[in-house]
Write a protein that holds these residues in place. Structure first.
Motif, short mmCIF file in Angstrom:
data_model
loop_
_atom_site.label_atom_id
_atom_site.label_comp_id
_atom_site.label_asym_id
_atom_site.label_seq_id
_atom_site.Cartn_x
_atom_site.Cartn_y
_atom_site.Cartn_z
N GLN A 53 22.44 28.26 25.17
CA GLN A 53 21.56 29.21 26.03
C GLN A 53 22.14 29.32 27.54
O GLN A 53 22.19 30.54 27.93
N GLN A 54 22.52 28.25 27.79
CA GLN A 54 23.22 28.07 29.23
C GLN A 54 24.41 29.11 29.30
O GLN A 54 24.71 29.81 30.04
N SER A 107 23.51 32.61 29.33
CA SER A 107 23.23 33.04 30.62
C SER A 107 24.39 33.14 31.23
O SER A 107 24.35 34.23 32.28
N LYS A 129 26.52 35.97 30.43
CA LYS A 129 25.74 37.29 30.81
C LYS A 129 25.53 37.84 32.28
O LYS A 129 25.84 38.93 32.71
N ALA A 130 25.59 36.75 32.98
CA ALA A 130 25.76 36.84 34.60
C ALA A 130 27.11 37.43 34.79
O ALA A 130 27.13 38.09 35.86
#
Length: 64
Positions: free
Chosen positions: A10-11, A14, A17-18
């Motif tokens: 998940q990290q 993220s 995505k960022a």
């Protein structure tokens, strides 16, 4: 262990995505800057051409 692995995934998602969002923002910003530069350049060229046209006497016209 599965929970820690899921958190890492998940990290990583993220972070990826960022990064994509930042890259898209940077590309959009660069496009806007390029467009503004092109518009400003076109305005300067137009203004320069208009000034040149005003300063060049027409054929058969007496200089003032």
């Amino acid at each position: 262990m599965l929970c820690a692995k899921a958190k890492r995934q998940q990290q990583m998602f993220s972070v990826a995505k960022a990064k994509r969002q930042q890259q898209m923002f940077s590309v959009a910003k660069a496009k806007r800057q390029q467009q503004m530069f092109s518009v400003a350049k076109a305005k300067r060229q137009l203004q320069s051409a208009q000034l040149e046209r005003k300063s060049t006497p027409l054929y058969g016209e007496e200089p003032s």
